[in-house]
Scaffold this motif. Sequence first.
Motif, PDB file in Angstrom:
ATOM      1  N   VAL A   1      85.392  97.044 108.882  1.00 50.45           N
ATOM      2  CA  VAL A   1      85.957  96.826 107.545  1.00 50.45           C
ATOM      3  C   VAL A   1      86.934  97.941 107.212  1.00 50.45           C
ATOM      4  O   VAL A   1      88.070  97.699 106.780  1.00 50.45           O
ATOM      5  N   ARG A   2      86.504  99.161 107.424  1.00 48.94           N
ATOM      6  CA  ARG A   2      87.350 100.323 107.123  1.00 48.94           C
ATOM      7  C   ARG A   2      88.640 100.287 107.954  1.00 48.94           C
ATOM      8  O   ARG A   2      89.736 100.509 107.429  1.00 48.94           O
ATOM      9  N   ASN A   3      88.524  99.980 109.230  1.00 51.91           N
ATOM     10  CA  ASN A   3      89.698  99.966 110.108  1.00 51.91           C
ATOM     11  C   ASN A   3      90.673  98.849 109.748  1.00 51.91           C
ATOM     12  O   ASN A   3      91.896  99.062 109.751  1.00 51.91           O
TER      13      ASN A   3
ATOM     14  N   ALA B   1      94.456  99.355 108.474  1.00 47.70           N
ATOM     15  CA  ALA B   1      95.543  98.729 109.229  1.00 47.70           C
ATOM     16  C   ALA B   1      96.369  97.810 108.332  1.00 47.70           C
ATOM     17  O   ALA B   1      97.601  97.764 108.458  1.00 47.70           O
ATOM     18  N   ALA B   2      95.718  97.097 107.419  1.00 46.37           N
ATOM     19  CA  ALA B   2      96.451  96.186 106.534  1.00 46.37           C
ATOM     20  C   ALA B   2      97.416  96.949 105.635  1.00 46.37           C
ATOM     21  O   ALA B   2      98.513  96.456 105.340  1.00 46.37           O
ATOM     22  N   THR B   3      97.026  98.151 105.231  1.00 46.09           N
ATOM     23  CA  THR B   3      97.925  98.933 104.378  1.00 46.09           C
ATOM     24  C   THR B   3      99.111  99.491 105.157  1.00 46.09           C
ATOM     25  O   THR B   3     100.104  99.899 104.564  1.00 46.09           O
TER      26      THR B   3
ATOM     27  N   GLU C   1      98.969  89.622 106.673  1.00 48.27           N
ATOM     28  CA  GLU C   1      98.154  88.439 106.394  1.00 48.27           C
ATOM     29  C   GLU C   1      97.067  88.262 107.454  1.00 48.27           C
ATOM     30  O   GLU C   1      95.906  87.980 107.136  1.00 48.27           O
ATOM     31  N   LEU C   2      97.426  88.456 108.706  1.00 49.14           N
ATOM     32  CA  LEU C   2      96.457  88.348 109.794  1.00 49.14           C
ATOM     33  C   LEU C   2      95.354  89.395 109.644  1.00 49.14           C
ATOM     34  O   LEU C   2      94.164  89.086 109.751  1.00 49.14           O
ATOM     35  N   LEU C   3      95.753  90.622 109.364  1.00 51.47           N
ATOM     36  CA  LEU C   3      94.767  91.697 109.194  1.00 51.47           C
ATOM     37  C   LEU C   3      93.871  91.448 107.992  1.00 51.47           C
ATOM     38  O   LEU C   3      92.667  91.738 108.028  1.00 51.47           O
TER      39      LEU C   3
ATOM     40  N   ARG D   1      92.951  88.523 106.849  1.00 47.34           N
ATOM     41  CA  ARG D   1      91.979  87.493 107.252  1.00 47.34           C
ATOM     42  C   ARG D   1      90.850  88.121 108.063  1.00 47.34           C
ATOM     43  O   ARG D   1      89.676  87.823 107.855  1.00 47.34           O
ATOM     44  N   HIS D   2      91.220  89.004 108.973  1.00 48.32           N
ATOM     45  CA  HIS D   2      90.196  89.684 109.770  1.00 48.32           C
ATOM     46  C   HIS D   2      89.336  90.588 108.882  1.00 48.32           C
ATOM     47  O   HIS D   2      88.123  90.703 109.099  1.00 48.32           O
ATOM     48  N   LEU D   3      89.934  91.217 107.902  1.00 49.14           N
ATOM     49  CA  LEU D   3      89.186  92.057 106.964  1.00 49.14           C
ATOM     50  C   LEU D   3      88.158  91.224 106.216  1.00 49.14           C
ATOM     51  O   LEU D   3      86.995  91.638 106.093  1.00 49.14           O
ATOM     52  N   GLU D   4      88.548  90.064 105.737  1.00 50.49           N
ATOM     53  CA  GLU D   4      87.604  89.187 105.032  1.00 50.49           C
ATOM     54  C   GLU D   4      86.448  88.772 105.938  1.00 50.49           C
ATOM     55  O   GLU D   4      85.286  88.736 105.507  1.00 50.49           O
ATOM     56  N   GLU D   5      86.753  88.479 107.198  1.00 49.05           N
ATOM     57  CA  GLU D   5      85.700  88.113 108.146  1.00 49.05           C
ATOM     58  C   GLU D   5      84.771  89.299 108.413  1.00 49.05           C
ATOM     59  O   GLU D   5      83.552  89.129 108.527  1.00 49.05           O
ATOM     60  N   ALA D   6      85.336  90.483 108.507  1.00 46.99           N
ATOM     61  CA  ALA D   6      84.521  91.682 108.745  1.00 46.99           C
ATOM     62  C   ALA D   6      83.627  91.973 107.546  1.00 46.99           C
ATOM     63  O   ALA D   6      82.461  92.357 107.711  1.00 46.99           O
ATOM     64  N   ILE D   7      84.150  91.775 106.344  1.00 44.12           N
ATOM     65  CA  ILE D   7      83.335  91.970 105.139  1.00 44.12           C
ATOM     66  C   ILE D   7      82.195  90.958 105.109  1.00 44.12           C
ATOM     67  O   ILE D   7      81.052  91.302 104.795  1.00 44.12           O
ATOM     68  N   ASP D   8      82.489  89.717 105.467  1.00 45.45           N
ATOM     69  CA  ASP D   8      81.455  88.680 105.508  1.00 45.45           C
ATOM     70  C   ASP D   8      80.376  89.031 106.536  1.00 45.45           C
ATOM     71  O   ASP D   8      79.183  88.884 106.264  1.00 45.45           O
ATOM     72  N   MET D   9      80.795  89.501 107.704  1.00 48.84           N
ATOM     73  CA  MET D   9      79.833  89.893 108.743  1.00 48.84           C
ATOM     74  C   MET D   9      78.953  91.040 108.242  1.00 48.84           C
ATOM     75  O   MET D   9      77.724  91.009 108.404  1.00 48.84           O
ATOM     76  N   HIS D  10      79.548  92.028 107.616  1.00 48.37           N
ATOM     77  CA  HIS D  10      78.785  93.157 107.074  1.00 48.37           C
ATOM     78  C   HIS D  10      77.762  92.657 106.064  1.00 48.37           C
ATOM     79  O   HIS D  10      76.605  93.072 106.084  1.00 48.37           O
ATOM     80  N   GLU D  11      78.161  91.756 105.189  1.00 46.77           N
ATOM     81  CA  GLU D  11      77.261  91.222 104.170  1.00 46.77           C
ATOM     82  C   GLU D  11      76.084  90.474 104.794  1.00 46.77           C
ATOM     83  O   GLU D  11      74.941  90.607 104.353  1.00 46.77           O
ATOM     84  N   ARG D  12      76.353  89.694 105.842  1.00 43.94           N
ATOM     85  CA  ARG D  12      75.269  88.949 106.497  1.00 43.94           C
ATOM     86  C   ARG D  12      74.278  89.880 107.190  1.00 43.94           C
ATOM     87  O   ARG D  12      73.063  89.667 107.115  1.00 43.94           O
ATOM     88  N   ILE D  13      74.776  90.910 107.838  1.00 44.32           N
ATOM     89  CA  ILE D  13      73.888  91.876 108.498  1.00 44.32           C
ATOM     90  C   ILE D  13      73.079  92.627 107.442  1.00 44.32           C
ATOM     91  O   ILE D  13      71.864  92.804 107.573  1.00 44.32           O
TER      92      ILE D  13
END
Length: 99
Positions: free
Chosen positions: A31-33, A37-39, A48-50, A52-64
Motif C-alpha cells: 500500500v505504501r509503495n 509511486a502514484a504520486t 491510473e494504473l498505480l 488501481r493497484h493501490l485500491e487492490e492492495a488496500i483491499d488485500m490489507h483489509e481482508r488479511i
Amino acid sequence: MNTLIEHLTGMHTLTDQVVAMDLLISAKSGVRNYAMAATEAGTPEVKELLMRHLEEAIDMHERIFAYMMEQGQYHPWNVNEQIEVDLKNSDTALRAPTL
C-alpha cells in the motif's frame, strides 16, 4: 515440523499467525509503495494504473486484517489483549522443541 508435534506444542496456531502477520506487513508495505509511486507517476495512464493497484492492495490489507481479527490474532485497538496474545505466542515459541 511434524503435525503431531505442532499440535502438542501449540505451534500450529502460532505458525498460522506468523504467516498471517507476515502477509499483513507485506500488504501494508505494498500500500505504501503504490501510494508513493502514484504520486511520482509521469503520465495520467501510469497514475491510473498505480491507483488501481493501490485500491487492490488496500483491499488485500483489509481482508488479511479482518481475518486476523476474527481469529483473535490481532487486537490493534486493545493493547492489553494484544499483550496477552504476544505473551502467549512468546511462551509457545520458548517451549518449542529445538532441532
